[in-house]
Design a protein around this motif. Structure first.
Motif, PDB file in Angstrom:
ATOM      1  N   MET A   7      17.356  -5.078  56.777  1.00  0.00           N
ATOM      2  CA  MET A   7      17.225  -5.317  54.501  1.00  0.00           C
ATOM      3  C   MET A   7      15.859  -6.084  54.706  1.00  0.00           C
ATOM      4  SD  MET A   7      19.119  -7.751  51.754  1.00  0.00           S
ATOM      5  CE  MET A   7      19.190  -9.231  52.655  1.00  0.00           C
ATOM      6  N   ASP A   8      14.917  -5.159  53.604  1.00  0.00           N
ATOM      7  CA  ASP A   8      13.817  -5.581  53.887  1.00  0.00           C
ATOM      8  C   ASP A   8      13.611  -7.227  53.346  1.00  0.00           C
ATOM      9  OD1 ASP A   8      11.268  -5.978  52.050  1.00  0.00           O
ATOM     10  OD2 ASP A   8      10.731  -3.486  51.910  1.00  0.00           O
ATOM     11  N   PRO A   9      12.301  -8.356  53.629  1.00  0.00           N
ATOM     12  CA  PRO A   9      12.271  -9.167  53.793  1.00  0.00           C
ATOM     13  C   PRO A   9      12.566  -9.979  51.684  1.00  0.00           C
ATOM     14  CG  PRO A   9      10.979  -9.132  55.106  1.00  0.00           C
ATOM     15  CD  PRO A   9      11.552  -8.005  55.087  1.00  0.00           C
ATOM     16  N   GLU A  10      11.424  -8.726  51.279  1.00  0.00           N
ATOM     17  CA  GLU A  10      11.138  -8.820  49.574  1.00  0.00           C
ATOM     18  C   GLU A  10      12.830  -8.798  48.776  1.00  0.00           C
ATOM     19  OE1 GLU A  10       7.726  -6.271  49.091  1.00  0.00           O
ATOM     20  OE2 GLU A  10       6.963  -6.461  50.500  1.00  0.00           O
ATOM     21  N   ASP A  11      13.941  -8.078  50.225  1.00  0.00           N
ATOM     22  CA  ASP A  11      14.817  -7.768  48.994  1.00  0.00           C
ATOM     23  C   ASP A  11      16.038  -9.205  48.554  1.00  0.00           C
ATOM     24  OD1 ASP A  11      14.535  -5.114  49.134  1.00  0.00           O
ATOM     25  OD2 ASP A  11      15.989  -5.404  50.786  1.00  0.00           O
ATOM     26  N   SER A  12      15.121 -10.267  49.380  1.00  0.00           N
ATOM     27  CA  SER A  12      15.991 -11.465  49.136  1.00  0.00           C
ATOM     28  C   SER A  12      14.836 -12.780  48.648  1.00  0.00           C
ATOM     29  CB  SER A  12      16.483 -12.114  50.395  1.00  0.00           C
ATOM     30  OG  SER A  12      15.249 -12.475  51.795  1.00  0.00           O
ATOM     31  N   ALA A  34      14.662 -15.203  39.355  1.00  0.00           N
ATOM     32  CA  ALA A  34      15.570 -14.798  40.647  1.00  0.00           C
ATOM     33  C   ALA A  34      16.158 -13.689  40.993  1.00  0.00           C
ATOM     34  CB  ALA A  34      16.408 -16.464  41.521  1.00  0.00           C
ATOM     35  N   LEU A  35      16.557 -13.103  41.898  1.00  0.00           N
ATOM     36  CA  LEU A  35      16.775 -11.631  42.000  1.00  0.00           C
ATOM     37  C   LEU A  35      18.911 -11.692  41.438  1.00  0.00           C
ATOM     38  CD1 LEU A  35      17.436  -8.751  42.045  1.00  0.00           C
ATOM     39  CD2 LEU A  35      17.400  -8.671  44.671  1.00  0.00           C
ATOM     40  N   PRO A  36      19.258 -12.818  41.555  1.00  0.00           N
ATOM     41  CA  PRO A  36      21.096 -13.146  41.372  1.00  0.00           C
ATOM     42  C   PRO A  36      21.134 -13.212  39.773  1.00  0.00           C
ATOM     43  CG  PRO A  36      20.699 -14.211  42.980  1.00  0.00           C
ATOM     44  CD  PRO A  36      19.361 -13.806  42.853  1.00  0.00           C
ATOM     45  N   ILE A  69      11.023  -6.407  37.821  1.00  0.00           N
ATOM     46  CA  ILE A  69      12.168  -4.966  38.317  1.00  0.00           C
ATOM     47  C   ILE A  69      11.587  -3.845  38.519  1.00  0.00           C
ATOM     48  CG2 ILE A  69      13.978  -4.865  37.673  1.00  0.00           C
ATOM     49  CD1 ILE A  69      14.518  -7.341  36.360  1.00  0.00           C
ATOM     50  N   SER A  70      10.724  -3.737  37.125  1.00  0.00           N
ATOM     51  CA  SER A  70      11.143  -1.838  37.546  1.00  0.00           C
ATOM     52  C   SER A  70       9.924  -1.839  39.265  1.00  0.00           C
ATOM     53  CB  SER A  70       9.763  -1.352  36.835  1.00  0.00           C
ATOM     54  OG  SER A  70      10.787  -1.421  35.081  1.00  0.00           O
ATOM     55  N   SER A  71       8.819  -2.543  38.858  1.00  0.00           N
ATOM     56  CA  SER A  71       8.526  -1.946  39.636  1.00  0.00           C
ATOM     57  C   SER A  71       9.102  -1.863  41.474  1.00  0.00           C
ATOM     58  CB  SER A  71       6.661  -3.177  40.142  1.00  0.00           C
ATOM     59  OG  SER A  71       6.658  -3.279  41.558  1.00  0.00           O
ATOM     60  N   ARG A  72       9.596  -3.336  41.636  1.00  0.00           N
ATOM     61  CA  ARG A  72      10.873  -3.726  42.634  1.00  0.00           C
ATOM     62  C   ARG A  72      11.569  -2.300  42.844  1.00  0.00           C
ATOM     63  NH1 ARG A  72      10.736  -5.178  46.781  1.00  0.00           N
ATOM     64  NH2 ARG A  72      11.781  -6.004  48.465  1.00  0.00           N
ATOM     65  N   ILE A  73      12.214  -2.024  42.348  1.00  0.00           N
ATOM     66  CA  ILE A  73      13.032  -0.653  41.692  1.00  0.00           C
ATOM     67  C   ILE A  73      12.120   0.556  42.382  1.00  0.00           C
ATOM     68  CG2 ILE A  73      14.374   0.751  40.263  1.00  0.00           C
ATOM     69  CD1 ILE A  73      14.697  -0.776  38.652  1.00  0.00           C
ATOM     70  N   SER A  92       9.731   0.817  44.367  1.00  0.00           N
ATOM     71  CA  SER A  92       9.481  -0.051  45.888  1.00  0.00           C
ATOM     72  C   SER A  92      11.110   0.008  47.026  1.00  0.00           C
ATOM     73  CB  SER A  92       9.530  -1.030  45.702  1.00  0.00           C
ATOM     74  OG  SER A  92       9.316  -1.562  47.145  1.00  0.00           O
ATOM     75  N   MET A  93      11.507  -0.390  46.282  1.00  0.00           N
ATOM     76  CA  MET A  93      13.402  -0.325  47.206  1.00  0.00           C
ATOM     77  C   MET A  93      13.276   0.790  46.693  1.00  0.00           C
ATOM     78  SD  MET A  93      15.196  -3.699  45.842  1.00  0.00           S
ATOM     79  CE  MET A  93      16.264  -3.726  46.784  1.00  0.00           C
ATOM     80  N   GLU A  94      13.314   2.137  45.922  1.00  0.00           N
ATOM     81  CA  GLU A  94      13.641   3.386  46.506  1.00  0.00           C
ATOM     82  C   GLU A  94      13.314   4.112  47.003  1.00  0.00           C
ATOM     83  OE1 GLU A  94      15.133   4.059  42.006  1.00  0.00           O
ATOM     84  OE2 GLU A  94      13.632   4.831  42.146  1.00  0.00           O
ATOM     85  N   LEU A  95      11.918   4.064  47.356  1.00  0.00           N
ATOM     86  CA  LEU A  95      11.078   4.813  48.431  1.00  0.00           C
ATOM     87  C   LEU A  95      11.697   4.155  49.814  1.00  0.00           C
ATOM     88  CD1 LEU A  95       7.257   4.113  46.867  1.00  0.00           C
ATOM     89  CD2 LEU A  95       8.784   6.591  47.200  1.00  0.00           C
ATOM     90  N   ILE A  96      12.183   3.417  49.843  1.00  0.00           N
ATOM     91  CA  ILE A  96      12.424   2.184  51.326  1.00  0.00           C
ATOM     92  C   ILE A  96      13.647   3.384  51.379  1.00  0.00           C
ATOM     93  CG2 ILE A  96      13.033   0.444  52.426  1.00  0.00           C
ATOM     94  CD1 ILE A  96      11.050  -1.702  50.588  1.00  0.00           C
ATOM     95  N   GLN A  97      14.467   3.265  50.607  1.00  0.00           N
ATOM     96  CA  GLN A  97      15.888   3.692  50.259  1.00  0.00           C
ATOM     97  C   GLN A  97      16.208   5.119  50.822  1.00  0.00           C
ATOM     98  OE1 GLN A  97      18.506   2.580  50.877  1.00  0.00           O
ATOM     99  NE2 GLN A  97      20.172   3.590  50.391  1.00  0.00           N
ATOM    100  N   GLU A  98      15.050   5.816  50.077  1.00  0.00           N
ATOM    101  CA  GLU A  98      15.020   7.654  50.458  1.00  0.00           C
ATOM    102  C   GLU A  98      14.177   7.529  51.818  1.00  0.00           C
ATOM    103  OE1 GLU A  98      10.971  10.690  49.289  1.00  0.00           O
ATOM    104  OE2 GLU A  98      12.430   9.106  47.570  1.00  0.00           O
TER     105      GLU A  98
END
Length: 134
Positions: A1-6, A13-15, A32-36, A38-44
């Motif tokens: 898991m990416d450290p930024e995810d937590s 806070a994400l929760p 949130i949009s920027s994080r999404i 970023s996370m989608e790129l990592i997921q891909e």
């Protein structure tokens, strides 16, 4: 898991975002949009890596199966039955047909050698057995 995810997203806070009815501000929405994105790129990237690993694994599995077949073929070439004289195998075939109820045709379909032996063993063909219906 990416450290930024937590980690926290700014002061949010994400929760708090995903587990409540909290309505994020415009700034938080941008975060949130920027994080999404970023996370989608990592997921891909992860999904591509997984596909590469799957392809590599499939190739290794195919290679292992091919090697297993070669090993089994080589083991078969060392089988004791290959060293038995044809005449002795003919006697074994006769025994199988007379006492075991095996058809000479079945024996003739095992290998080229068995076929040759079966067709050259006259005793196999001297009796016709017709199975009775019970």
């Amino acid at each position: 898991m990416d450290p930024e995810d937590s980690e926290l997203m700014g002061d949010l806070a994400l929760p708090q975002v995903v587990q409540s009815d909290y309505v994020p501000s415009e700034l938080e929405q941008e975060q949130i949009s920027s994080r999404i994105i970023s996370m989608e790129l990592i997921q891909e990237k992860l999904e591509k890596e997984i596909e590469e690993v799957k392809r590599s694994l499939d190739l290794r599995i195919a290679e292992a199966r091919a090697r297993r077949e070669i090993i089994e073929s080589l083991k078969g070439s060392l089988s004791a039955i290959r060293r038995l004289p044809d005449e002795l195998l003919g006697e074994v075939f006769t025994f199988c047909v007379r006492l075991g109820g095996t058809s000479p045709w079945v024996l003739a379909h095992v290998s080229q050698r068995f076929r040759k032996i079966a067709f050259n063993t006259r005793k196999l063909w001297s009796t016709i057995t017709i199975p009775s219906k019970k």
